[in-house]
Design a protein around this motif. Sequence first.
Motif, PDB file in Angstrom:
ATOM      1  N   ILE A 162      40.490  38.696  52.975  1.00 49.41           N
ATOM      2  CA  ILE A 162      40.332  38.587  51.848  1.00 49.41           C
ATOM      3  C   ILE A 162      40.381  38.426  50.145  1.00 49.41           C
ATOM      4  O   ILE A 162      40.675  37.928  50.291  1.00 49.41           O
ATOM      5  CB  ILE A 162      38.059  39.108  52.047  1.00 49.41           C
ATOM      6  N   LEU A 163      40.459  39.727  50.026  1.00 51.71           N
ATOM      7  CA  LEU A 163      40.554  40.515  49.197  1.00 51.71           C
ATOM      8  C   LEU A 163      42.272  39.844  48.428  1.00 51.71           C
ATOM      9  O   LEU A 163      42.707  39.398  47.315  1.00 51.71           O
ATOM     10  CB  LEU A 163      41.115  41.505  49.064  1.00 51.71           C
ATOM     11  N   SER A 164      43.107  40.161  50.342  1.00 53.27           N
ATOM     12  CA  SER A 164      44.743  39.457  48.902  1.00 53.27           C
ATOM     13  C   SER A 164      44.768  37.720  49.189  1.00 53.27           C
ATOM     14  O   SER A 164      45.339  37.181  48.416  1.00 53.27           O
ATOM     15  CB  SER A 164      45.452  39.520  50.392  1.00 53.27           C
ATOM     16  N   ILE A 165      43.382  36.637  49.935  1.00 57.24           N
ATOM     17  CA  ILE A 165      43.644  35.490  49.859  1.00 57.24           C
ATOM     18  C   ILE A 165      43.397  34.863  48.439  1.00 57.24           C
ATOM     19  O   ILE A 165      43.856  34.542  47.801  1.00 57.24           O
ATOM     20  CB  ILE A 165      42.240  34.670  51.000  1.00 57.24           C
ATOM     21  N   ILE A 166      42.159  36.134  48.211  1.00 52.70           N
ATOM     22  CA  ILE A 166      41.861  36.028  46.578  1.00 52.70           C
ATOM     23  C   ILE A 166      43.109  35.719  45.557  1.00 52.70           C
ATOM     24  O   ILE A 166      43.320  35.275  44.770  1.00 52.70           O
ATOM     25  CB  ILE A 166      40.716  36.543  46.075  1.00 52.70           C
ATOM     26  N   SER A 167      43.458  37.248  45.753  1.00 51.04           N
ATOM     27  CA  SER A 167      44.903  37.391  44.900  1.00 51.04           C
ATOM     28  C   SER A 167      45.850  36.571  45.060  1.00 51.04           C
ATOM     29  O   SER A 167      46.445  35.885  44.171  1.00 51.04           O
ATOM     30  CB  SER A 167      45.770  38.621  45.268  1.00 51.04           C
ATOM     31  N   VAL A 168      46.106  35.759  45.724  1.00 50.60           N
ATOM     32  CA  VAL A 168      47.514  34.751  46.061  1.00 50.60           C
ATOM     33  C   VAL A 168      46.742  33.382  46.003  1.00 50.60           C
ATOM     34  O   VAL A 168      47.514  32.866  45.003  1.00 50.60           O
ATOM     35  CB  VAL A 168      47.581  35.466  47.667  1.00 50.60           C
ATOM     36  N   ASN A 169      45.632  33.680  46.185  1.00 52.18           N
ATOM     37  CA  ASN A 169      45.116  32.491  45.429  1.00 52.18           C
ATOM     38  C   ASN A 169      44.807  32.060  43.858  1.00 52.18           C
ATOM     39  O   ASN A 169      45.693  31.055  43.338  1.00 52.18           O
ATOM     40  CB  ASN A 169      43.501  31.594  46.188  1.00 52.18           C
ATOM     41  N   LYS A 170      44.655  32.797  43.872  1.00 52.22           N
ATOM     42  CA  LYS A 170      44.457  33.232  41.252  1.00 52.22           C
ATOM     43  C   LYS A 170      46.541  32.902  41.309  1.00 52.22           C
ATOM     44  O   LYS A 170      46.116  32.041  40.352  1.00 52.22           O
ATOM     45  CB  LYS A 170      43.768  34.343  40.974  1.00 52.22           C
ATOM     46  N   LEU A 171      47.306  33.850  42.097  1.00 51.37           N
ATOM     47  CA  LEU A 171      48.850  33.059  41.636  1.00 51.37           C
ATOM     48  C   LEU A 171      49.309  31.853  41.923  1.00 51.37           C
ATOM     49  O   LEU A 171      49.734  31.474  41.228  1.00 51.37           O
ATOM     50  CB  LEU A 171      49.199  34.992  42.491  1.00 51.37           C
ATOM     51  N   THR A 172      48.616  31.466  43.397  1.00 54.33           N
ATOM     52  CA  THR A 172      49.022  29.820  43.189  1.00 54.33           C
ATOM     53  C   THR A 172      49.012  28.874  42.358  1.00 54.33           C
ATOM     54  O   THR A 172      49.101  28.021  42.266  1.00 54.33           O
ATOM     55  CB  THR A 172      48.493  29.499  44.832  1.00 54.33           C
TER      56      THR A 172
END
Length: 346
Positions: free
Chosen positions: A327-337
């Motif tokens: 979940i945390l990696s999804i949120i982080s990567v989504n923000k960068l994307t």
Amino acid sequence: MNRRIAINIISVLISVLVTFLLTSVLIILIGKNPFNIFGMMFSEVLGNGYGIGQTLFKATPLIICGIGIALCFHASLFNIGAEGQLNAGAFVMSLVAWKLGTLPVFIAMPVSLLAGFMVSSIVGYIPAIIKIKKGVSEVITTIMLNFVILALINYFLIEFLAVKSTVRTEKINDSLMLPKLADYFNTFQGSSVNISVVFALALAVFFYFIIYKTKFGYQIRAIGFNETASKYLGIKTNLLIILTFMIGAGLTSLAGMNFIMGYKGYYELGFSNNIGFTAIAVALLAKNNPLGIILSALLFGFLDFGGLAVNTEIPKEIMLVVQAIVILSIISVNKLTEKYLKKEKK
């Protein structure tokens, strides 16, 4: 392939890779070899029909529940009340199925499923109407409703409806039990996976079509992109918000079919085991795409059963940590994307 879709796929793969790396570090910290642990997981889960069947069994409710949540997310409705909605519908579904057990299957089963769907839809209507009338965030109301619904179920079950000395309802008639895949394929012998997995897959395909290929789906996504602009386009946003919330909440109840009609035959307190919350991660990982939800649900099903397969080597709670890392990696990567896509536009 559309550039945005390609970037989304890459971001999902990066999320999974980050999860794998962080999990490996965690396993090393507890004194184990991550390659041995992952090797054991793959061997136990994917190396035999029983493991594959159990993964499918655990993925089935996540697919169904994830689709309901994703539908709400498309309209920018952050529904985190799926746990309560699911339990409310499944509880009523089991009671109706038990009461109608003497009727023909083609009457009792649809009526039971419809009753569960309607109850969950009503639970979904509450935060929708509060949001429209009072402007209260659905995040707050759905969190509160989880506690209210689960407390009410606990009270009515323990005080009036539970079988003596248990925390479950009466068992439904055997005629309402769904056939197991092992009845048709010996490969799945001993596994709990049942025909509801086929229903879940069909539901994903159906809602992919609804969301991306119909006017109704277009209007839902339009509200999600910009509610104010949607009003100027003539879309009845309030009505769509209510319908989306009710349909999304109603769908979560169907996840109970896997347990009640496909496995145990009754509603049991705590049966959902936080499926409603895990399904949020499933929907997010899939970018709210119903077909992607199938794959992300399989991943979480793999982690769930895989945790049990290696619990002699590492604590099973490690897999809960892994799900949190996802979940945390999804949120982080989504923000960068999102930042990358905004720069591309400029």
